[in-house]
Scaffold this motif. Structure first.
Motif, PDB file in Angstrom:
ATOM      1  N   ARG A 284      48.632  44.872  11.219  1.00  0.00           N
ATOM      2  CA  ARG A 284      48.235  45.498   9.954  1.00  0.00           C
ATOM      3  C   ARG A 284      47.589  44.467   9.030  1.00  0.00           C
ATOM      4  O   ARG A 284      46.582  44.744   8.375  1.00  0.00           O
TER       5      ARG A 284
ATOM      6  N   ARG B 252      37.367  48.425   5.545  1.00  0.00           N
ATOM      7  CA  ARG B 252      37.132  49.766   6.084  1.00  0.00           C
ATOM      8  C   ARG B 252      35.830  49.829   6.873  1.00  0.00           C
ATOM      9  O   ARG B 252      35.739  50.482   7.904  1.00  0.00           O
TER      10      ARG B 252
ATOM     11  N   ARG C  83      45.578  51.589   9.669  1.00  0.00           N
ATOM     12  CA  ARG C  83      44.508  52.069   8.796  1.00  0.00           C
ATOM     13  C   ARG C  83      44.734  51.569   7.362  1.00  0.00           C
ATOM     14  O   ARG C  83      43.803  51.196   6.665  1.00  0.00           O
ATOM     15  N   MET C  84      46.003  51.558   6.942  1.00  0.00           N
ATOM     16  CA  MET C  84      46.307  51.079   5.588  1.00  0.00           C
ATOM     17  C   MET C  84      46.025  49.581   5.457  1.00  0.00           C
ATOM     18  O   MET C  84      45.683  49.106   4.380  1.00  0.00           O
TER      19      MET C  84
ATOM     20  N   TYR D 294      36.408  48.848  10.395  1.00  0.00           N
ATOM     21  CA  TYR D 294      37.670  49.387  10.896  1.00  0.00           C
ATOM     22  C   TYR D 294      37.734  49.406  12.432  1.00  0.00           C
ATOM     23  O   TYR D 294      38.673  48.877  13.028  1.00  0.00           O
TER      24      TYR D 294
ATOM     25  N   GLN E   1      56.742  55.443   0.535  1.00  0.00           N
ATOM     26  CA  GLN E   1      57.712  54.818   1.439  1.00  0.00           C
ATOM     27  C   GLN E   1      58.014  53.382   1.055  1.00  0.00           C
ATOM     28  O   GLN E   1      59.112  52.885   1.276  1.00  0.00           O
ATOM     29  N   ASP E   2      57.033  52.686   0.514  1.00  0.00           N
ATOM     30  CA  ASP E   2      57.227  51.299   0.091  1.00  0.00           C
ATOM     31  C   ASP E   2      56.228  50.981  -0.995  1.00  0.00           C
ATOM     32  O   ASP E   2      55.051  50.771  -0.735  1.00  0.00           O
TER      33      ASP E   2
ATOM     34  N   ARG F  88      58.225  45.192   6.082  1.00  0.00           N
ATOM     35  CA  ARG F  88      57.746  46.155   5.091  1.00  0.00           C
ATOM     36  C   ARG F  88      56.681  47.101   5.649  1.00  0.00           C
ATOM     37  O   ARG F  88      55.648  47.353   5.032  1.00  0.00           O
ATOM     38  N   LEU F  89      56.932  47.662   6.828  1.00  0.00           N
ATOM     39  CA  LEU F  89      56.031  48.674   7.382  1.00  0.00           C
ATOM     40  C   LEU F  89      56.233  49.979   6.625  1.00  0.00           C
ATOM     41  O   LEU F  89      57.171  50.122   5.861  1.00  0.00           O
ATOM     42  N   PHE F  90      55.343  50.941   6.850  1.00  0.00           N
ATOM     43  CA  PHE F  90      55.536  52.284   6.306  1.00  0.00           C
ATOM     44  C   PHE F  90      56.183  53.102   7.427  1.00  0.00           C
ATOM     45  O   PHE F  90      55.486  53.589   8.321  1.00  0.00           O
TER      46      PHE F  90
ATOM     47  N   ALA G 205      43.518  48.234   6.570  1.00  0.00           N
ATOM     48  CA  ALA G 205      42.078  48.173   6.290  1.00  0.00           C
ATOM     49  C   ALA G 205      41.729  48.976   5.044  1.00  0.00           C
ATOM     50  O   ALA G 205      40.658  49.572   4.966  1.00  0.00           O
ATOM     51  N   PHE G 206      42.616  48.978   4.061  1.00  0.00           N
ATOM     52  CA  PHE G 206      42.393  49.813   2.873  1.00  0.00           C
ATOM     53  C   PHE G 206      41.189  49.364   2.048  1.00  0.00           C
ATOM     54  O   PHE G 206      40.451  50.183   1.505  1.00  0.00           O
ATOM     55  N   LEU G 207      40.974  48.053   1.977  1.00  0.00           N
ATOM     56  CA  LEU G 207      39.856  47.542   1.170  1.00  0.00           C
ATOM     57  C   LEU G 207      38.523  48.027   1.726  1.00  0.00           C
ATOM     58  O   LEU G 207      38.325  48.042   2.935  1.00  0.00           O
TER      59      LEU G 207
ATOM     60  N   VAL H 114      44.274  39.827  -1.749  1.00  0.00           N
ATOM     61  CA  VAL H 114      43.936  40.287  -0.395  1.00  0.00           C
ATOM     62  C   VAL H 114      42.424  40.271  -0.206  1.00  0.00           C
ATOM     63  O   VAL H 114      41.917  39.869   0.836  1.00  0.00           O
TER      64      VAL H 114
ATOM     65  N   ASP I  20      48.227  54.919  11.435  1.00  0.00           N
ATOM     66  CA  ASP I  20      48.070  54.993   9.981  1.00  0.00           C
ATOM     67  C   ASP I  20      48.479  53.687   9.294  1.00  0.00           C
ATOM     68  O   ASP I  20      47.878  53.287   8.297  1.00  0.00           O
TER      69      ASP I  20
ATOM     70  N   LEU J 104      54.990  56.602   8.601  1.00  0.00           N
ATOM     71  CA  LEU J 104      53.590  56.719   9.016  1.00  0.00           C
ATOM     72  C   LEU J 104      53.467  56.292  10.479  1.00  0.00           C
ATOM     73  O   LEU J 104      54.263  55.489  10.969  1.00  0.00           O
TER      74      LEU J 104
END
Ligand SMILES: Nc1ncnc2c1ncn2[C@@H]1O[C@H](COP(=O)(O)OP(=O)(O)O)[C@@H](O)[C@H]1O
Ligand SMILES: [Mg+2]
Lengths: 296, 234
Positions: free
Chosen positions: B147, B107, B98-99, B110, A182-183, B86-88, B101-103, B74, B95, B91
């Motif tokens: 986020r 995580r 959640r993204m 979380y 998506q991005d 720039r959101l998804f 907290a990808f690192l 980051v 979610d 999703l």
């Protein structure tokens, strides 16, 4: 049309059998379409070579099982492993250097690889058709005859697709793959290394090609032009479902497989493909973004 | 905490930033203001590693970050809420968070981070199963900030958070940013909404055609001509 009417009136069971076979074929086609679409969604590149990678896995399964006498499961595992390696290899060697090139160059690069693989396969293994000989029965379901291999292939395809769904929705990396589609740029701001996501995506796409190879080799013989037989229909399914749209590809797989299968019984297999491609062209005029695209 | 010296950057043959020096201390809120096209977004992109500086150095808490890619920066504790959010969009809200907290380090915390974000922005909790694309503009900006918080940053870069929001929502959003600040985050914010942002921050820089033209305490800058002009002009 009169043929179809004839069949409906006089031999509905044959039609039902064709529909059932279409459903079973759709499962395996969906696997290929989802793999191709997954990669497109993330990288914005159509791997024209995708089904040819599956073909290489089919050859590997053929040689390990039929020539070297490995158990089928071991051969299938090797085929899936090869799919993963090919997926990663294509990404690192072909895609990475041209990631920022214009789309047409990327298409040409994967197209070039396709012709290379076809020629190499012809050179190494000739144009012979090779198949893994299994003694699987044909079974009867309510008066319809279905090949057991097809049934197994369908069930396994569905199991793998459920696994793919869980991977893409439940895991961090799977969700990140959807997010990147998506991005592309924003996911790096979340701390994800884009190249790592690309590699995982290509590996999963390759694994799906490997699984499809295992499910195809128990139904069809492999030859250097296998990719030419299944590649266009796979690509067409992706476009029809909307490039990058996983749900669309899933549904479009079954629409196409039904047309091919029912058309094949009513007229001939070739006619089934003709109808499928004709429908594709018409739909591209009506809905260029795929059947699930919102109307402009 | 954050220190930029002699930074220039640009796109292709075009130079968007010239010899920029900037400093943000821990616990501070700092604004960069300036007209459209001044290079504000480019400045934040350089800090978060989206683009590499051509010259100059960038350091954060003593670590040299010059030329490091975005995903590594980051991990050092800088979160970038980009221009346009720039959101998804496809999703869900959950979610998207959640993204954030990808690192792996993020995580591990979380649940705790999520409770904190939901505490700051309760509306996100109500909407957590909704697609991000279906939120209102104000909610989307809250989600973008939430986020970013999920990565457990020390410094948050905000690029025009009020962009595209209705006037009432702009005021609310600035209040929410105050709340975020009260949680102890250090903030570097870029805004065209000069009046409002100067009430929020301790210090500010004025950026014009790629160069820092002025810098000082927010209350001092509020008295300057350019603020009055901006107020009338925008
Ligand atoms: N991706 C890009 N490619 C080329 N030029 C760009 C790009 N992004 C911004 N610019 C140019 O860089 C200058 C600064 O832009 P930007 O940093 O976005 O300014 P601001 O955020 O202050 O409005 C502008 O002249 C803009 O046209
Ligand atoms: Mg900007």
């Amino acid at each position: 049309m009169s043929n179809l009417l004839d069949l409906v009136l006089n031999n509905p069971l044959l039609l039902a059998e064709a529909a059932l076979n279409g459903l079973l074929l759709g499962g395996v086609l969906a696997l290929l379409a989802l793999g191709l679409n997954l990669i497109f969604g993330v990288l914005d590149i159509v791997w024209i070579v995708y089904v040819d990678l599956a073909m290489l896995s089919m050859y590997l399964i053929y040689f390990t099982v039929q020539v070297y006498g490995w158990p089928l499961l071991a051969g299938a595992a090797a085929g899936i492993g090869l799919g993963v390696l090919l997926g990663i290899g294509v990404h690192l060697l072909i895609i990475t250097p041209i990631l920022t090139s214009p789309p047409v160059n990327q298409l040409l690069a994967t197209g070039g690889l396709l012709f290379f693989i076809q020629s190499l396969a012809t050179f190494l293994w000739t144009t012979d058709h090779r198949s893994v000989r299994l003694t699987l029965p044909t079974i009867e379901v309510a008066g319809m005859f279905v090949s057991f291999a097809r049934l197994i292939a369908f069930v396994l395809a569905v199991v793998v697709m459920v696994g793919l769904y869980l991977f893409l929705t439940r895991t961090y990396i799977g969700t990140a793959i959807r997010a990147v589609s998506q991005d592309r740029g924003a996911m790096a701001l979340m701390g994800a290394n884009p190249q790592r996501i690309y590699i995982v995506t290509s590996a999963v796409g390759g694994a799906l090609a490997g699984v499809a190879a295992a499910l195809l080799i128990i139904q069809y013989s492999v030859h250097p032009h296998f990719g030419a037989a299944f590649g266009p229909i796979t690509f067409m399914i992706c476009v029809l479902g909307g490039l990058g749209n996983m749900f669309g590809a899933f549904v479009a797989s079954f629409i196409m497989s039904e047309i091919i299968s029912i058309g094949g019984v009513v007229w001939s297999t070739e006619m089934g493909y003709v109808i499928a491609f004709a429908l594709f062209i018409v739909l591209m005029f009506i809905r260029p973004g795929g059947i699930f695209a919102k109307k402009q | 905490m954050l220190e930029l010296a002699g930074v220039s950057a640009g796109y292709g043959h075009f130079t968007a930033l010239w010899d920029v020096a900037l400093r943000v201390s821990a616990g501070e809120a700092v604004a960069v203001v300036g007209p459209n096209g001044a290079g504000k977004t480019t400045l934040l992109r350089v800090i978060s590693g989206v683009i590499a500086p051509r010259t100059g150095t960038l350091s954060f808490e003593g670590a040299a970050l010059t030329g490091r890619p975005a995903h590594e920066i980051v991990a050092h504790g800088i979160a970038h809420v980009p221009e346009g959010r720039r959101l998804f969009p496809a999703l869900t809200v959950a979610d998207n968070l959640r993204m954030g907290a990808f690192l792996p380090a993020a995580r591990a915390h979380y649940a705790e981070s999520l409770a904190r974000v939901f505490g700051l922005f309760p509306v996100l909790k109500d909407r957590r199963a909704q697609r991000a694309g279906s939120l209102s503009g104000g909610e989307q900006q809250m989600l973008a900030i939430g986020r970013a918080l999920m990565s457990r940053p020390k410094l948050i870069l905000l690029d025009e958070p009020s962009m595209g929001l209705a006037p009432v929502m702009v005021l609310r959003l600035f209040d929410l940013i105050r709340l975020v600040r009260a949680e102890g985050y250090t903030i570097l914010v870029v805004e065209q909404n000069v009046r409002q942002v100067l009430k929020l921050v301790d210090r500010a820089y004025l950026l014009e055609v790629g160069r820092i033209k002025m810098e000082g305490r927010a209350d001092e800058l509020s008295e300057q001509d350019f603020v009055r002009k901006a107020y009338v002009g925008l």
